[in-house]
Design a protein around this motif. Structure first.
Motif, PDB file in Angstrom:
ATOM      1  N   LEU A  21       0.828  -1.200   0.000  1.00 30.66           N
ATOM      2  CA  LEU A  21       0.000   0.000   0.000  1.00 30.66           C
ATOM      3  C   LEU A  21       0.865   1.253   0.000  1.00 30.66           C
ATOM      4  O   LEU A  21       0.581   2.222  -0.721  1.00 30.66           O
ATOM      5  N   ASP A  22       1.916   1.263   0.796  1.00 30.21           N
ATOM      6  CA  ASP A  22       2.838   2.401   0.816  1.00 30.21           C
ATOM      7  C   ASP A  22       3.485   2.591  -0.554  1.00 30.21           C
ATOM      8  O   ASP A  22       3.583   3.717  -1.058  1.00 30.21           O
ATOM      9  N   ASP A  23       3.917   1.488  -1.155  1.00 31.04           N
ATOM     10  CA  ASP A  23       4.560   1.564  -2.472  1.00 31.04           C
ATOM     11  C   ASP A  23       3.586   2.071  -3.530  1.00 31.04           C
ATOM     12  O   ASP A  23       3.940   2.894  -4.379  1.00 31.04           O
ATOM     13  N   ARG A  24       2.347   1.569  -3.468  1.00 31.85           N
ATOM     14  CA  ARG A  24       1.364   1.976  -4.463  1.00 31.85           C
ATOM     15  C   ARG A  24       1.007   3.453  -4.304  1.00 31.85           C
ATOM     16  O   ARG A  24       0.818   4.177  -5.286  1.00 31.85           O
ATOM     17  N   ALA A  25       0.896   3.924  -3.060  1.00 34.74           N
ATOM     18  CA  ALA A  25       0.583   5.334  -2.815  1.00 34.74           C
ATOM     19  C   ALA A  25       1.693   6.238  -3.353  1.00 34.74           C
ATOM     20  O   ALA A  25       1.423   7.281  -3.958  1.00 34.74           O
ATOM     21  N   GLY A  29       1.257   8.832  -6.357  1.00 34.32           N
ATOM     22  CA  GLY A  29       1.351  10.227  -5.941  1.00 34.32           C
ATOM     23  C   GLY A  29       0.159  10.681  -5.119  1.00 34.32           C
ATOM     24  O   GLY A  29      -0.193  11.864  -5.113  1.00 34.32           O
ATOM     25  N   ARG A  30      -0.476   9.742  -4.420  1.00 33.76           N
ATOM     26  CA  ARG A  30      -1.654  10.043  -3.601  1.00 33.76           C
ATOM     27  C   ARG A  30      -1.541   9.339  -2.263  1.00 33.76           C
ATOM     28  O   ARG A  30      -1.057   8.213  -2.196  1.00 33.76           O
ATOM     29  N   ASP A  31      -2.013  10.003  -1.206  1.00 35.10           N
ATOM     30  CA  ASP A  31      -2.005   9.384   0.120  1.00 35.10           C
ATOM     31  C   ASP A  31      -3.169   8.422   0.306  1.00 35.10           C
ATOM     32  O   ASP A  31      -3.081   7.467   1.088  1.00 35.10           O
ATOM     33  N   SER A 250       2.402   0.402 -14.304  1.00 37.58           N
ATOM     34  CA  SER A 250       3.684   0.833 -13.742  1.00 37.58           C
ATOM     35  C   SER A 250       3.639   0.856 -12.239  1.00 37.58           C
ATOM     36  O   SER A 250       2.582   0.869 -11.626  1.00 37.58           O
ATOM     37  N   GLY A 251       4.799   0.861 -11.637  1.00 36.60           N
ATOM     38  CA  GLY A 251       4.904   0.979 -10.193  1.00 36.60           C
ATOM     39  C   GLY A 251       5.138  -0.339  -9.522  1.00 36.60           C
ATOM     40  O   GLY A 251       4.835  -1.402 -10.060  1.00 36.60           O
TER      41      GLY A 251
END
Length: 255
Positions: A21-25, A29-31, A250-251
């Motif tokens: 979740l941290d990586d995806r946020a 570029g969103r919290d 991506s990501g």
């Protein structure tokens, strides 16, 4: 932030999800992320995810489970971030948005649906095409075979090895089980990239409950052991459950 209440059974998955979740946020570029929890039931994962600040939609066929989810979310102080809707994997897009979620949880679903390939295909299609993470948790064949053998049910253990659905007999309550190879093949067939495969509950279901229930030190040591072996192929092949983390677009996806 605490782990889900059944910590020994979910600790490995929960730690992986928190990092994912941290990586995806960061990648988005969103919290605040939009999460879809298919078959999420009473919110064992959905409510803790909402407590991290994310919006969670839970799809489940059981009205009773959704009622318990609402109560649980309220007690946790996140009723505005958890939405429960009645539905299933087959008709997922009757109640959920196609391509609208940063992460999809598909936990305890593929064992029970009529068509696991369709269930996985729908879960993958719910992810944002520009970048999304899929978390799949399903029953493992090896862990059940080991457990039946250790309980002295050798014929049932052997039968499960040759049964196409990994079942030990007519009284088996689980309709289907997977090997790591079968589960990852389902994921990659939908164009997703597997980031990590974990064995979940390698030892927990084999340890007498009284041991860890009465000794907090033993419970902590068992949790550390589960985390240590989760990604080792020799142990995940005999895990009670298998967890696959994958991505589209991506990501990062792996935790």
């Amino acid at each position: 932030m605490s782990r889900p209440h059944t910590s020994l059974r979910t600790a490995v998955v929960w730690e992986v999800l928190r990092e994912a979740l941290d990586d995806r946020a960061k990648a988005a570029g969103r919290d605040v992320l939009d999460i879809l929890d298919t078959g999420g039931g009473t919110g064992n994962f959905a409510v803790p995810v909402a407590r991290l600040g994310h919006r969670v939609t839970v799809v489940d066929p059981s009205p009773d489970a959704l009622f318990a989810l609402e109560r649980r979310a309220t007690e946790a102080g996140v009723p505005d971030r958890v939405r429960g809707v009645q539905g299933d994997a087959h008709g997922l897009f009757d109640v959920a948005e196609r391509g609208g979620y940063d992460m999809v949880l598909c936990h305890g679903v593929l064992e029970y649906v009529d068509d696991p390939a369709e269930g996985l295909r729908n879960a993958a299609a719910a992810l944002r095409p520009e970048g999304g993470t899929l978390s799949v948790l399903a029953a493992g064949l090896g862990g059940m075979v080991l457990a039946r053998a250790l309980a002295g049910h050798f014929a049932e253990a052997h039968r499960a090895l040759t049964d196409p659905d990994g079942r030990w007999g007519g009284g088996d309550p689980v309709p289907r089980r997977f090997t790591p190879e079968q589960l990852t093949a389902l994921v990659t067939a939908n164009g997703l990239e597997v980031g990590a495969v974990h064995g979940v509950r390698v030892f927990t279901d084999l340890v007498p409950g009284a041991l860890v229930d009465t000794d907090p030190g033993a419970a902590r040591a068992l949790a550390r052991l589960e985390e240590a072996v989760a990604e080792l192929p020799a142990f995940r092949s005999v895990a009670a459950h298998l967890h696959v983390l994958a991505r589209t677009g991506s990501g990062p996806a792996a935790g």
